[in-house]
Design an enzyme around this catalytic site. Structure first.
Site, PDB file in Angstrom:
ATOM      1  N   LYS A   1      14.954 -15.042 -18.868  1.00  0.00           N
ATOM      2  CA  LYS A   1      15.357 -13.680 -18.523  1.00  0.00           C
ATOM      3  C   LYS A   1      16.514 -13.217 -19.413  1.00  0.00           C
ATOM      4  O   LYS A   1      16.530 -12.095 -19.894  1.00  0.00           O
ATOM      5  CB  LYS A   1      15.767 -13.599 -17.043  1.00  0.00           C
ATOM      6  CG  LYS A   1      14.627 -13.689 -16.075  1.00  0.00           C
ATOM      7  CD  LYS A   1      13.732 -12.467 -16.145  1.00  0.00           C
ATOM      8  CE  LYS A   1      12.319 -12.791 -15.743  1.00  0.00           C
ATOM      9  NZ  LYS A   1      11.547 -13.545 -16.732  1.00  0.00           N
TER      10      LYS A   1
ATOM     11  N   GLU B   1      13.499 -20.389 -16.227  1.00  0.00           N
ATOM     12  CA  GLU B   1      13.214 -18.982 -15.941  1.00  0.00           C
ATOM     13  C   GLU B   1      14.463 -18.127 -16.117  1.00  0.00           C
ATOM     14  O   GLU B   1      14.404 -17.022 -16.667  1.00  0.00           O
ATOM     15  CB  GLU B   1      12.646 -18.831 -14.530  1.00  0.00           C
ATOM     16  CG  GLU B   1      12.374 -17.405 -14.085  1.00  0.00           C
ATOM     17  CD  GLU B   1      11.356 -16.662 -14.949  1.00  0.00           C
ATOM     18  OE1 GLU B   1      11.272 -15.431 -14.813  1.00  0.00           O
ATOM     19  OE2 GLU B   1      10.642 -17.301 -15.761  1.00  0.00           O
TER      20      GLU B   1
ATOM     21  N   ASN C   1       0.663   0.383   5.917  1.00  0.00           N
ATOM     22  CA  ASN C   1       1.183  -0.451   4.836  1.00  0.00           C
ATOM     23  C   ASN C   1       1.757  -1.707   5.469  1.00  0.00           C
ATOM     24  O   ASN C   1       2.533  -1.622   6.417  1.00  0.00           O
ATOM     25  CB  ASN C   1       2.271   0.303   4.068  1.00  0.00           C
ATOM     26  CG  ASN C   1       2.986  -0.558   3.052  1.00  0.00           C
ATOM     27  OD1 ASN C   1       2.417  -1.522   2.547  1.00  0.00           O
ATOM     28  ND2 ASN C   1       4.234  -0.230   2.755  1.00  0.00           N
ATOM     29  N   GLY C   2       1.374  -2.887   4.969  1.00  0.00           N
ATOM     30  CA  GLY C   2       1.911  -4.117   5.516  1.00  0.00           C
ATOM     31  C   GLY C   2       0.847  -4.979   6.149  1.00  0.00           C
ATOM     32  O   GLY C   2      -0.346  -4.855   5.855  1.00  0.00           O
TER      33      GLY C   2
ATOM     34  N   HIS D   1      21.583 -36.024 -25.234  1.00  0.00           N
ATOM     35  CA  HIS D   1      20.704 -36.297 -26.369  1.00  0.00           C
ATOM     36  C   HIS D   1      20.657 -35.117 -27.337  1.00  0.00           C
ATOM     37  O   HIS D   1      19.628 -34.855 -27.951  1.00  0.00           O
ATOM     38  CB  HIS D   1      19.298 -36.641 -25.867  1.00  0.00           C
ATOM     39  CG  HIS D   1      19.252 -37.895 -25.059  1.00  0.00           C
ATOM     40  ND1 HIS D   1      19.110 -39.140 -25.611  1.00  0.00           N
ATOM     41  CD2 HIS D   1      19.366 -38.079 -23.712  1.00  0.00           C
ATOM     42  CE1 HIS D   1      19.124 -40.053 -24.656  1.00  0.00           C
ATOM     43  NE2 HIS D   1      19.285 -39.434 -23.495  1.00  0.00           N
TER      44      HIS D   1
ATOM     45  N   GLU E   1      15.245 -12.580 -22.930  1.00  0.00           N
ATOM     46  CA  GLU E   1      14.327 -11.438 -23.019  1.00  0.00           C
ATOM     47  C   GLU E   1      15.049 -10.106 -23.066  1.00  0.00           C
ATOM     48  O   GLU E   1      14.664  -9.215 -23.828  1.00  0.00           O
ATOM     49  CB  GLU E   1      13.379 -11.434 -21.800  1.00  0.00           C
ATOM     50  CG  GLU E   1      12.253 -12.426 -21.851  1.00  0.00           C
ATOM     51  CD  GLU E   1      11.376 -12.315 -20.618  1.00  0.00           C
ATOM     52  OE1 GLU E   1      10.144 -12.332 -20.766  1.00  0.00           O
ATOM     53  OE2 GLU E   1      11.917 -12.208 -19.496  1.00  0.00           O
TER      54      GLU E   1
ATOM     55  N   ARG F   1       1.628   1.364  -5.942  1.00  0.00           N
ATOM     56  CA  ARG F   1       1.705   0.489  -4.782  1.00  0.00           C
ATOM     57  C   ARG F   1       0.350  -0.111  -4.418  1.00  0.00           C
ATOM     58  O   ARG F   1       0.281  -0.986  -3.554  1.00  0.00           O
ATOM     59  CB  ARG F   1       2.268   1.257  -3.572  1.00  0.00           C
ATOM     60  CG  ARG F   1       3.678   1.780  -3.768  1.00  0.00           C
ATOM     61  CD  ARG F   1       4.178   2.463  -2.511  1.00  0.00           C
ATOM     62  NE  ARG F   1       4.287   1.543  -1.405  1.00  0.00           N
ATOM     63  CZ  ARG F   1       5.357   0.810  -1.131  1.00  0.00           C
ATOM     64  NH1 ARG F   1       6.423   0.873  -1.912  1.00  0.00           N
ATOM     65  NH2 ARG F   1       5.374  -0.012  -0.101  1.00  0.00           N
TER      66      ARG F   1
ATOM     67  N   LYS G   1       4.261  -6.263 -21.618  1.00  0.00           N
ATOM     68  CA  LYS G   1       4.102  -6.773 -20.258  1.00  0.00           C
ATOM     69  C   LYS G   1       2.964  -7.783 -20.169  1.00  0.00           C
ATOM     70  O   LYS G   1       3.068  -8.804 -19.502  1.00  0.00           O
ATOM     71  CB  LYS G   1       3.847  -5.610 -19.286  1.00  0.00           C
ATOM     72  CG  LYS G   1       3.810  -6.027 -17.820  1.00  0.00           C
ATOM     73  CD  LYS G   1       5.147  -6.521 -17.353  1.00  0.00           C
ATOM     74  CE  LYS G   1       5.116  -7.018 -15.919  1.00  0.00           C
ATOM     75  NZ  LYS G   1       6.366  -7.688 -15.547  1.00  0.00           N
TER      76      LYS G   1
ATOM     77  N   CYS H   1       0.835  -1.198   0.000  1.00  0.00           N
ATOM     78  CA  CYS H   1       0.000   0.000   0.000  1.00  0.00           C
ATOM     79  C   CYS H   1       0.872   1.251   0.000  1.00  0.00           C
ATOM     80  O   CYS H   1       2.062   1.204   0.290  1.00  0.00           O
ATOM     81  CB  CYS H   1      -0.912   0.002   1.227  1.00  0.00           C
ATOM     82  SG  CYS H   1      -1.964  -1.453   1.349  1.00  0.00           S
TER      83      CYS H   1
ATOM     84  N   TRP I   1      -3.617  -1.788  -1.537  1.00  0.00           N
ATOM     85  CA  TRP I   1      -3.528  -3.079  -2.213  1.00  0.00           C
ATOM     86  C   TRP I   1      -4.087  -4.084  -1.213  1.00  0.00           C
ATOM     87  O   TRP I   1      -3.484  -4.369  -0.188  1.00  0.00           O
ATOM     88  CB  TRP I   1      -2.072  -3.392  -2.537  1.00  0.00           C
ATOM     89  CG  TRP I   1      -1.890  -4.650  -3.333  1.00  0.00           C
ATOM     90  CD1 TRP I   1      -1.646  -5.905  -2.854  1.00  0.00           C
ATOM     91  CD2 TRP I   1      -1.939  -4.775  -4.758  1.00  0.00           C
ATOM     92  NE1 TRP I   1      -1.537  -6.791  -3.881  1.00  0.00           N
ATOM     93  CE2 TRP I   1      -1.712  -6.132  -5.065  1.00  0.00           C
ATOM     94  CE3 TRP I   1      -2.153  -3.873  -5.795  1.00  0.00           C
ATOM     95  CZ2 TRP I   1      -1.689  -6.605  -6.366  1.00  0.00           C
ATOM     96  CZ3 TRP I   1      -2.129  -4.350  -7.089  1.00  0.00           C
ATOM     97  CH2 TRP I   1      -1.899  -5.696  -7.364  1.00  0.00           C
TER      98      TRP I   1
END
Length: 620
Positions: free
Chosen positions: A497, A493, A111-112, A516, A500, A27, A615, A2, A85
């Site tokens: 990255k 992954e 926040n939290g 192989h 990308e 946020r 995105k 938040c 959030w």
């Protein structure tokens, strides 16, 4: 994730608060609110949705002559703002911040997460306190009310001593109309110093247009804020000396929190993103709370098969989830690329659970796969970061990640948050099915709770080492990534990255399949990145690494702390902190994120906007 902003000074503050929230809306954008003190009383406006909705609510509030702002003898010069959030409680106006106490004299923004909110709420309710929201944050205003005897700073300090969790909050009291008091426990908080005015916020951009004089607040510190400045103390009330800094960033850099790129900022936000995702869902060491998911426990207990559909980074997070769910819950799990699954004629049964993972909740192929599964009679669970997204409407149940807004196209905190959710789901199903011993469940929950701090440690330790490796290899024309078992998704992954953002051809393979075909690609100019963390197949992985070394390739290894075996085989070894072997992917991916980042930067590439990529992929 938040956003908080507060102001006390001699200027009208409502527009300053809104301007600050505009800079913090990344946020959180589920709801927003502002509270100000006018003529000795608090006036508050809140609204569901983004800041446009809050502005409309304010106009209506003023036009109707509601509250104290419209009737005040002078404009309010002290106030709090918040953009939310959602974690605890639905997205409703009642759950929007700021939150007040019983007498509506104290307002707070937070926040939290307050971990012990349930026991504190019961205790306060037994004392006669009445709550108006479902949030964990509201208990803070009532705690301060219980301790208040004319000194807001003391009341906040006493309340702070009763709270557990990770959070930052700011409080004001209508009886002290020139004072804000804030406290920090792990979540960010910063002070902006002006002439006869002071700001407090989650991040510097909230007040950068007004002042560049900044004072940082450290963990377990409280700060009393007046127009004349800020006084910092520790949790016991002892004074803390803290100098101010002059911020030289431009506004673009400020949006990035002082980092050079959004991607690096978001890499450093990963500890908070995972903490937000897991903390309140692990209320104790013997259970996982996923009650928000709204899938019947009996259904989860008897589910016959799980199918995970996703694309890109989300697909890799799903692969980690497959290993964890099968290992802990003993449910067969299939994994499919959503763009392929949607054109199959899959065999589905009523006791199948199909999980669609999509950060945005708008990925076209994943949505199509989810709809196909529902039409086939399966239940569908969406794992997404965005409330109100299409995925939440195309599913039977939802589990939210809480990564906050991610601006960089190359997903980083998205991945670790999705993996964290899959761990939670795996543990919950195992708990319900009785397939995991109580002591093992307790051990894993304890380890998972420590993951955010271990992510932070990994970032701090790995970054300099990774930069040195990147300088050695950034001109290479091909990379090979190798892993086995739960290390394979990490390789996939990491390779994604690098492709990308650096545009270097990169392949990721199951190490046992190397003979192989891919072994033909190796020579002295080939860096081979191996995920060789502790696992039941580490010896097999070491054998594969020796085969690579025999062909002259330069081996870069990700290893568990203290692993001498790996260092004997690899040319360079990057260590991650000790944790349970099945949780290691969430740490092992971070050096690979950093490697891709530094290689791309050394090649003068724009890591936030890599060519040809978007995105969110909302078309087929």
């Amino acid at each position: 994730m938040c956003g908080i902003v507060g102001y006390v000074g001699d200027r009208p503050c409502r527009d300053l608060l809104i301007a600050g929230l505009e800079k913090l809306e990344y946020r959180g954008y589920d709801s927003a609110g502002v509270s100000v003190i006018s003529d000795g009383e608090i006036d508050s406006v809140r609204a569901v949705g983004n800041l446009a909705n809050l502005r409309a609510a304010m106009r209506e509030h003023s036009a109707n002559g509601s509250g104290n702002v419209a009737l005040a003898t002078a404009p309010a010069t002290i106030g709090l703002g918040h953009t939310r959030w959602a974690t605890h409680g639905r997205v409703t106006e009642e759950n929007a911040h700021p939150h007040g106490d019983c007498g509506d004299k104290i307002h707070i923004v937070l926040n939290g997460i307050v971990e012990n909110h349930s026991e504190l709420r019961k205790e306060l309710a037994d004392d006669g306190h009445v709550f108006s929201s479902e949030t964990d944050a509201e208990i803070v205003s009532h705690l301060i009310e219980r301790h208040f005897d004319g000194d807001l700073t003391k009341a906040v300090r006493d309340a702070f001593g009763e709270l557990r969790g990770h959070y930052a909050f700011v409080a004001m009291h209508s009886d002290q109309p020139d004072v804000l008091v804030a406290a920090r426990k792990e979540c960010p908080l910063v002070i902006g110093l002006g002439e006869h005015e002071t700001f407090v916020a989650s991040a510097i951009p909230a007040f950068l247009r007004e002042t560049r004089r900044v004072m940082e607040i450290d963990n377990d510190e409280l700060v009393t804020i007046t127009p004349g400045g800020a006084v910092i103390t520790d949790a016991e009330g002892n004074p803390v000396e803290r100098g101010e800094q002059e911020i030289t960033w431009d506004e673009d850099a400020a949006e990035k929190g002082g980092y050079e790129t959004f991607m690096m900022k978001e890499i450093h936000e990963q500890p908070d993103a995972v903490a937000e995702t897991i903390t309140d869902r692990l209320p104790s060491l013997d259970s996982v709370d996923l009650s928000e998911m709204e899938l019947d426990d009996e259904y989860l207990r008897n589910v016959d098969r799980i199918v995970i559909v996703a694309c890109g980074t989300s697909y890799h997070a799903g692969l980690v989830g497959r290993y964890a769910i099968e290992q802990w819950a003993r449910v067969p799990v299939e994994m499919d690329v959503a763009s392929e699954y949607r054109y199959r004629d899959p065999v589905l049964r009523p006791n199948d659970l199909v999980i669609g993972i999509t950060q945005s909740g708008e990925t076209a192929d994943t949505l199509a796969a989810m709809r196909l599964a529902r039409e086939g009679g399966a239940k569908v669970l969406a794992v997404t970061n965005v409330m109100g997204s299409q995925a939440t409407r195309d599913s039977d149940a939802v589990l939210f990640t809480r990564a906050g807004l991610e601006i960089g196209v190359a997903a980083t905190k998205t991945f670790v948050s999705q993996v964290a959710v899959m761990y939670l789901l795996g543990l919950r199903i195992a708990e319900l099915r009785g397939t995991i011993p109580d002591e093992r469940l307790t051990e894993l929950i304890a380890e998972l709770k420590h993951i955010p701090s271990k992510i932070e440690e990994t970032i701090e330790v790995a970054d300099q080492q990774v930069q040195a490796i990147a300088r050695t290899h950034h001109k290479r024309r091909f990379f090979l990534y190798l892993g086995r078992h739960i290390g394979l998704p990490v390789c996939l992954e990491g390779a994604l990255k690098l492709k990308e953002i650096s545009y270097i051809p990169t392949d990721a393979y199951a190490a046992g399949e190397m003979k192989h075909g891919p072994i033909a690609l190796l020579d002295e100019d080939t860096p081979v990145v191996c995920v060789a963390t502790e696992s039941p197949v580490l010896e097999k992985m070491l054998s594969n690494m020796q085969e690579v070394s025999a062909r002259g390739a330069d081996v870069v290894a990700i290893a568990s702390a203290g692993s001498e075996q790996v260092a004997e085989v690899a040319n360079q070894t990057l260590y991650i902190p000790d944790t349970d072997w099945i949780l290691e992917p969430i740490l092992a991916v971070i050096p690979l994120q950093l490697l891709a980042y530094h290689i791309a930067r050394l090649n003068d590439l724009n890591v936030d906007q890599p060519r040809n990529l978007a995105k969110t992929v909302t078309v087929e």
